[in-house]
Design a protein around this motif. Structure first.
Motif, PDB file in Angstrom:
ATOM      1  N   HIS A  48     -20.805  11.255 -10.889  1.00  0.00           N
ATOM      2  CA  HIS A  48     -19.358  11.915 -10.632  1.00  0.00           C
ATOM      3  C   HIS A  48     -18.961  12.609 -11.827  1.00  0.00           C
ATOM      4  N   ASP A  58     -20.653  15.785 -12.410  1.00  0.00           N
ATOM      5  CA  ASP A  58     -20.152  16.641 -11.421  1.00  0.00           C
ATOM      6  C   ASP A  58     -18.699  17.109 -11.741  1.00  0.00           C
ATOM      7  N   THR A  63     -15.161  17.968  -8.769  1.00  0.00           N
ATOM      8  CA  THR A  63     -16.226  17.022  -7.867  1.00  0.00           C
ATOM      9  C   THR A  63     -16.437  17.393  -6.679  1.00  0.00           C
ATOM     10  N   GLY A  70     -19.989  17.913  -5.656  1.00  0.00           N
ATOM     11  CA  GLY A  70     -21.514  17.855  -5.341  1.00  0.00           C
ATOM     12  C   GLY A  70     -22.412  18.931  -5.929  1.00  0.00           C
ATOM     13  N   PRO A  83     -22.786  20.237  -9.571  1.00  0.00           N
ATOM     14  CA  PRO A  83     -22.583  20.123 -11.202  1.00  0.00           C
ATOM     15  C   PRO A  83     -22.838  21.610 -11.762  1.00  0.00           C
ATOM     16  N   GLU A 137     -19.959  15.311  -2.587  1.00  0.00           N
ATOM     17  CA  GLU A 137     -20.002  14.472  -3.869  1.00  0.00           C
ATOM     18  C   GLU A 137     -20.443  13.226  -3.945  1.00  0.00           C
ATOM     19  N   PHE A 147     -24.344  13.492  -3.495  1.00  0.00           N
ATOM     20  CA  PHE A 147     -24.759  13.967  -4.707  1.00  0.00           C
ATOM     21  C   PHE A 147     -25.168  12.759  -5.485  1.00  0.00           C
TER      22      PHE A 147
END
Length: 269
Positions: A173, A176, A182, A184, A186, A229, A232
């Motif tokens: 996170h 990201d 934030t 998902g 980055p 997010e 991810f």
């Protein structure tokens, strides 16, 4: 020369000097190996790092040094933070950036609780706003802090192939968030396509949600169905802990993470 210009130039000179000294200090830390004792602690607390290629070990050790110099780890609810805790968390966080120039620039504090902790969450439903207390094992705030349960951080590091690791999850996170959101997606590596990333992850998330809704077993943690997010973050956990399973189940997701981290854990010993 007017006084205000002299003051501006003096301030600029001081800023450049401080930045230069900071870069020098960072370079020294990055070039510094861990002590033998610190190596033994990392090996004991994060056994999965035994698989890391030897060529990447100097970079990991240097980044652990930089991380510990930058980030204050603060114990909560009576927890005394030890060197073992600091090294374990730093090693796991630095694994995500071991082979890239990405860095947790804005992170200065990690709060560590002995175990799971309660977090207050505001839930919006149209014009209705409610607050609830949620029990968590980790939390990542934009630009910090990161909040961790030591019990779960230790457990995640010791059980190296269960696909669950709260430190990897929360620091995914943090990476990201370096994009400014934030969400998902980055910051991509040089030559990596954001358009391709979005297509791969949106499609994979949709498949994942459909499986979870059908009650079907999933390789990626069902928690990833919440949003992009979280998908991810749990995919990152799988990438490092069960890379073969992730590659078999979602080869395109694995390929994108391989590009993002410039790592290929399937090939590690």
């Amino acid at each position: 020369m007017p006084l205000f210009l002299l003051l501006i130039l003096a301030g600029l000179g001081a800023f450049i000097y401080v930045r230069h000294r900071r870069k020098q200090a960072q370079a020294r830390l990055l070039a510094m190996p861990l002590t033998d004792d610190a190596r033994r602690i990392v090996a004991r607390h994060v056994p999965s790092l035994a698989r890391l290629p030897a060529s990447l070990r100097p970079a990991l050790e240097g980044k652990i040094n930089r991380f510990r110099a930058q980030v204050d780890m603060v114990g909560c609810n009576g927890l005394d933070v030890t060197e073992e805790m600091e090294l374990s968390i730093a090693a796991q966080a630095c694994l995500l950036v071991v082979n890239t120039d990405s860095w947790y620039d804005h992170l200065t504090t990690i709060l560590i609780y002995p175990g799971a902790f309660k977090s207050r969450q505001t839930i919006h439903d149209g014009y209705v706003e409610t607050e609830a207390e949620i029990v968590r094992t980790g939390e990542s705030w934009s630009r910090g802090p990161v909040i961790l349960s030591w019990h779960h951080s230790q457990q995640g590091a010791q059980d190296e192939d269960d696909g669950h690791n709260v430190v990897l999850h929360e620091f995914a996170h943090q990476l990201d968030d370096l994009s400014g959101h934030t969400d998902g997606a980055p910051v991509m590596q040089s030559g990596q396509s954001l358009r391709v990333w979005e297509q791969v992850f949106v499609d994979a998330h949709a498949r994942h949600v459909a499986k979870v809704e059908r009650g079907q077993a999933t390789v990626i943690d069902p928690y990833g169905a919440h949003n992009h997010e979280e998908f991810f973050a749990v995919a990152v956990e799988m990438f490092f802990e069960r890379p073969g399973d992730l590659k078999d189940d979602e080869p395109d997701v694995y390929a994108q993470l391989k590009l993002l981290f410039r790592l290929d854990p399937v090939t590690w010993g």
